[in-house]
Design a protein around this motif. Sequence first.
Motif, PDB file in Angstrom:
ATOM      1  N   THR A 100       3.249 -87.818   6.066  1.00  0.00           N
ATOM      2  CA  THR A 100       4.058 -87.366   7.192  1.00  0.00           C
ATOM      3  C   THR A 100       3.411 -87.746   8.526  1.00  0.00           C
ATOM      4  N   ALA A 101       4.144 -87.501   9.593  1.00  0.00           N
ATOM      5  CA  ALA A 101       3.628 -87.758  10.944  1.00  0.00           C
ATOM      6  C   ALA A 101       4.242 -86.726  11.887  1.00  0.00           C
ATOM      7  N   PHE A 102       3.493 -86.409  12.949  1.00  0.00           N
ATOM      8  CA  PHE A 102       3.958 -85.386  13.884  1.00  0.00           C
ATOM      9  C   PHE A 102       3.726 -85.796  15.329  1.00  0.00           C
ATOM     10  N   CYS A 103       4.568 -85.297  16.211  1.00  0.00           N
ATOM     11  CA  CYS A 103       4.291 -85.391  17.650  1.00  0.00           C
ATOM     12  C   CYS A 103       3.266 -84.298  17.964  1.00  0.00           C
ATOM     13  N   ARG A 104       2.803 -84.276  19.200  1.00  0.00           N
ATOM     14  CA  ARG A 104       1.762 -83.328  19.600  1.00  0.00           C
ATOM     15  C   ARG A 104       2.164 -81.868  19.349  1.00  0.00           C
ATOM     16  N   ALA A 105       3.333 -81.485  19.878  1.00  0.00           N
ATOM     17  CA  ALA A 105       3.737 -80.072  19.789  1.00  0.00           C
ATOM     18  C   ALA A 105       3.938 -79.645  18.339  1.00  0.00           C
ATOM     19  N   CYS A 106       4.575 -80.509  17.549  1.00  0.00           N
ATOM     20  CA  CYS A 106       4.851 -80.145  16.151  1.00  0.00           C
ATOM     21  C   CYS A 106       3.565 -80.136  15.322  1.00  0.00           C
ATOM     22  N   PHE A 107       2.606 -81.015  15.677  1.00  0.00           N
ATOM     23  CA  PHE A 107       1.343 -81.010  14.931  1.00  0.00           C
ATOM     24  C   PHE A 107       0.568 -79.716  15.194  1.00  0.00           C
ATOM     25  N   VAL A 108       0.528 -79.292  16.456  1.00  0.00           N
ATOM     26  CA  VAL A 108      -0.191 -78.055  16.794  1.00  0.00           C
ATOM     27  C   VAL A 108       0.413 -76.879  16.012  1.00  0.00           C
ATOM     28  N   LEU A 109       1.732 -76.882  15.915  1.00  0.00           N
ATOM     29  CA  LEU A 109       2.431 -75.841  15.152  1.00  0.00           C
ATOM     30  C   LEU A 109       2.063 -75.940  13.659  1.00  0.00           C
ATOM     31  N   PHE A 110       2.097 -77.168  13.140  1.00  0.00           N
ATOM     32  CA  PHE A 110       1.764 -77.432  11.729  1.00  0.00           C
ATOM     33  C   PHE A 110       0.336 -76.984  11.420  1.00  0.00           C
ATOM     34  N   PHE A 111      -0.598 -77.317  12.307  1.00  0.00           N
ATOM     35  CA  PHE A 111      -2.008 -76.975  12.112  1.00  0.00           C
ATOM     36  C   PHE A 111      -2.185 -75.451  12.064  1.00  0.00           C
ATOM     37  N   GLY A 112      -1.596 -74.785  13.054  1.00  0.00           N
ATOM     38  CA  GLY A 112      -1.719 -73.326  13.129  1.00  0.00           C
ATOM     39  C   GLY A 112      -1.147 -72.654  11.895  1.00  0.00           C
ATOM     40  N   ARG A 113      -0.018 -73.187  11.412  1.00  0.00           N
ATOM     41  CA  ARG A 113       0.610 -72.608  10.217  1.00  0.00           C
ATOM     42  C   ARG A 113      -0.246 -72.837   8.984  1.00  0.00           C
ATOM     43  N   GLN A 114      -0.859 -74.026   8.909  1.00  0.00           N
ATOM     44  CA  GLN A 114      -1.744 -74.314   7.761  1.00  0.00           C
ATOM     45  C   GLN A 114      -2.881 -73.301   7.705  1.00  0.00           C
ATOM     46  N   VAL A 115      -3.496 -73.047   8.865  1.00  0.00           N
ATOM     47  CA  VAL A 115      -4.646 -72.135   8.923  1.00  0.00           C
ATOM     48  C   VAL A 115      -4.191 -70.712   8.595  1.00  0.00           C
ATOM     49  N   ASP A 116      -3.101 -70.280   9.202  1.00  0.00           N
ATOM     50  CA  ASP A 116      -2.641 -68.906   8.993  1.00  0.00           C
ATOM     51  C   ASP A 116      -2.195 -68.696   7.536  1.00  0.00           C
ATOM     52  N   ARG A 117      -1.538 -69.721   6.968  1.00  0.00           N
ATOM     53  CA  ARG A 117      -1.101 -69.622   5.572  1.00  0.00           C
ATOM     54  C   ARG A 117      -2.303 -69.504   4.641  1.00  0.00           C
ATOM     55  N   CYS A 118      -3.355 -70.266   4.961  1.00  0.00           N
ATOM     56  CA  CYS A 118      -4.579 -70.223   4.147  1.00  0.00           C
ATOM     57  C   CYS A 118      -5.210 -68.830   4.193  1.00  0.00           C
ATOM     58  N   ILE A 119      -5.228 -68.238   5.393  1.00  0.00           N
ATOM     59  CA  ILE A 119      -5.816 -66.897   5.563  1.00  0.00           C
ATOM     60  C   ILE A 119      -5.022 -65.868   4.755  1.00  0.00           C
ATOM     61  N   LEU A 120      -3.692 -65.967   4.857  1.00  0.00           N
ATOM     62  CA  LEU A 120      -2.836 -65.005   4.155  1.00  0.00           C
ATOM     63  C   LEU A 120      -2.882 -65.191   2.636  1.00  0.00           C
ATOM     64  N   LYS A 121      -2.737 -66.450   2.206  1.00  0.00           N
ATOM     65  CA  LYS A 121      -2.671 -66.744   0.769  1.00  0.00           C
ATOM     66  C   LYS A 121      -3.959 -66.350   0.051  1.00  0.00           C
ATOM     67  N   ASN A 122      -5.078 -66.590   0.722  1.00  0.00           N
ATOM     68  CA  ASN A 122      -6.376 -66.290   0.093  1.00  0.00           C
ATOM     69  C   ASN A 122      -6.879 -64.895   0.445  1.00  0.00           C
ATOM     70  N   ARG A 123      -6.032 -64.120   1.166  1.00  0.00           N
ATOM     71  CA  ARG A 123      -6.381 -62.754   1.590  1.00  0.00           C
ATOM     72  C   ARG A 123      -7.770 -62.716   2.230  1.00  0.00           C
ATOM     73  N   MET A 124      -7.959 -63.629   3.193  1.00  0.00           N
ATOM     74  CA  MET A 124      -9.280 -63.740   3.834  1.00  0.00           C
ATOM     75  C   MET A 124      -9.573 -62.545   4.724  1.00  0.00           C
ATOM     76  N   PHE A 125      -8.612 -62.206   5.571  1.00  0.00           N
ATOM     77  CA  PHE A 125      -8.756 -61.037   6.460  1.00  0.00           C
ATOM     78  C   PHE A 125      -7.396 -60.732   7.076  1.00  0.00           C
ATOM     79  N   SER A 126      -7.347 -59.615   7.782  1.00  0.00           N
ATOM     80  CA  SER A 126      -6.080 -59.232   8.423  1.00  0.00           C
ATOM     81  C   SER A 126      -6.336 -59.025   9.914  1.00  0.00           C
ATOM     82  N   HIS A 127      -5.295 -58.693  10.642  1.00  0.00           N
ATOM     83  CA  HIS A 127      -5.446 -58.495  12.092  1.00  0.00           C
ATOM     84  C   HIS A 127      -6.298 -57.270  12.421  1.00  0.00           C
ATOM     85  N   GLY A 128      -6.535 -56.415  11.439  1.00  0.00           N
ATOM     86  CA  GLY A 128      -7.374 -55.239  11.673  1.00  0.00           C
ATOM     87  C   GLY A 128      -8.864 -55.523  11.534  1.00  0.00           C
TER      88      GLY A 128
END
Lengths: 75, 314
Positions: B25-53
């Motif tokens: 795939t390929a992304f423009c700047r704005a969509c890549f930043v969104l994609f990156f943030g979602r990848q990181v947040d999904r990883c945190i949630l899926k692996n139950r790394m930590f929560s907002h607390g």
Amino acid sequence: MLACVVVKAVLLPQKRTLELPGRRRVLDVLAAFKITPGTAIVIRGDALLTDGEFIEPDDEIEIRSVVSGGAPAEQ
Amino acid sequence: MRRSNVMKCRRCSAKAEVKLRAHNTAFCRACFVLFFGRQVDRCILKNRMFSHGDRVLVAVSGGKDSLALWHALVSHGYQTTGLHLNLGIGDYSTQSREKTEAFARVHGLPLIVLDLRTLNEDISIPTVAAFTNRRPCAACGRIKRHCFDTAALEHGFTVIATGHNLDDEAARLLGNVLHWQREHLAKQRPVLDPTHPKFVTKVRPLYLVSEYETAAYAFFSGIDYVVDECPHGAGATQLVYKKTLNRLEEEMPGTKHGFVKDFQRAAQPVFAAAESPPAGECSVCGMPSYGSACSFCTLVAEVRAKRERARATS
């Protein structure tokens, strides 16, 4: 007489520079530095370039290695 | 005239600035930043790394990975504090500290800075390298782990997050497999739950994100990071593994991602079952230890003894 138009590229962190004659594809410039695609970001101004794009004569680009874990060997 | 092969963003069809062969795939700047943030947040949630607390201590070197991680965590509203270790490696460490402090200042984030030159009578990396026969990278890793653990315990953090990326994980995995380092493979996973009351959870939210992606994210986010690499790491074995993996990746996009992800899914649990946690506590510092003194205090004692011997003979 025509002026020699070149693409100017600097590789970081090694601080190596190259001047390549004429219009060049990003992939060709990476190859000139012996850089594997995907191991550096290519910056022109405030934008990143993808592999297939052309760099125009008189353009200046920065090729910034993304490989962490220690200083690269001198080439 | 040859036509420029300008790629388009997969999401919005604008001109792409990032091409990700592993994801096809390929992304423009704005969509890549969104994609990156979602990848990181999904990883945190899926692996139950930590929560907002949770109070997350982010280990920040001043390089692209750790600053990109810190930026992404803050963007997603997590409670973070940075921890920077000044390793005492000349201009490289000076620049690393300055960039880290500038990032914290600009974003209004809390930062803890520890200076190894003033810790235990100077355990900076050049000093350790000069007084022992240890490889600087191995000693550095040991010192960092101890400092992260003690800082988290002292300041009451529940999680330590580090910026290890996909390329780091793939290179580490290749090294561990080539030498069948079963003890290391037992601990190679993105979440390490505490095995002792004095330990906190350790997480690697970027473990499936390539270093090309962290560099692009840092660039688009205007993060001023240290581009230079540690001079002590020159010729490190990890760089050989990375080079080999990058050659494979060039021929077979997605190799690194599959290698790490499939290991975590299929093989890591087998090795993890044989993991043996530290049973006791260090008689010197009180942190969890396999022997009477932990590996950090053993190193400090070795440096101290050799320093005193050098003083006596000079």
